[in-house]
Design an enzyme around this catalytic site. Structure first.
Site: not given
Ligand code: DQA
Length: 145
Positions: A9-10, A17, A22, A71, A74, A77, A84, A95, A97-99, A104, A108
């Protein structure tokens, strides 16, 4: 080698964003460069804002591709359903994550999916995805030895 990148998502809003966190590149622009850097790897891409659609996609390709770069945004978390799903697949999942989520907000810091993944890469901006592709190549080489 066939790798599937899945963004949750997002992450369709990358480039627009919260660019301070990001970055300002869209994922499509980044993906073009990533594919060019790995001409021998088939890199497929899927994004959805919907948890069940992410699971459907992973079930669909998780027995036929060589690895998944996920990725989960959210859902990382919160989602036992994604955990599963990852446990059920044959393909290793990295897994991403960009950040650096550990720098943070505290919510997270915990991932519901890390325990089911082959490994975790976070905090390197979009380069986190390239590092995950490298990790999957390494796993494939190990498996072939
Ligand atoms: C994220 C970190 C997550 O906490 C956040 O909800 C995202 C992006 C990242 O790529 O840093 O949507 O997965």
């Amino acid at each position: 080698m066939k790798i599937q990148i899945i963004n949750g998502p997002n992450l369709n809003l990358l480039g627009r964003r919260e660019p301070g966190i990001y970055g300002s590149s869209s994922f499509d622009d980044y993906l073009q460069k990533l594919r060019a850097a790995y001409p021998d790897v088939e890199i497929n891409y899927y994004q959805s804002n919907i948890e069940g659609e992410l699971i459907d996609k992973m079930q669909q390709i998780g027995f036929s591709c060589d690895g998944i770069v996920l990725n989960a945004g959210a859902y990382t978390h919160t989602s036992i359903a994604l955990q599963d799903c990852i446990r059920s697949l044959q393909a290793p999942v990295i897994e991403v994550h960009i950040s650096n989520v550990h720098k943070r907000e505290e919510f997270r810091h915990h991932s519901m999916i890390s325990c089911a993944c082959a490994g975790v890469i976070c905090g390197f901006g979009l380069d986190s995805y390239r590092l995950a592709v490298e990790a999957l190549k390494g796993l494939a080489t190990q498996a072939a030895e």
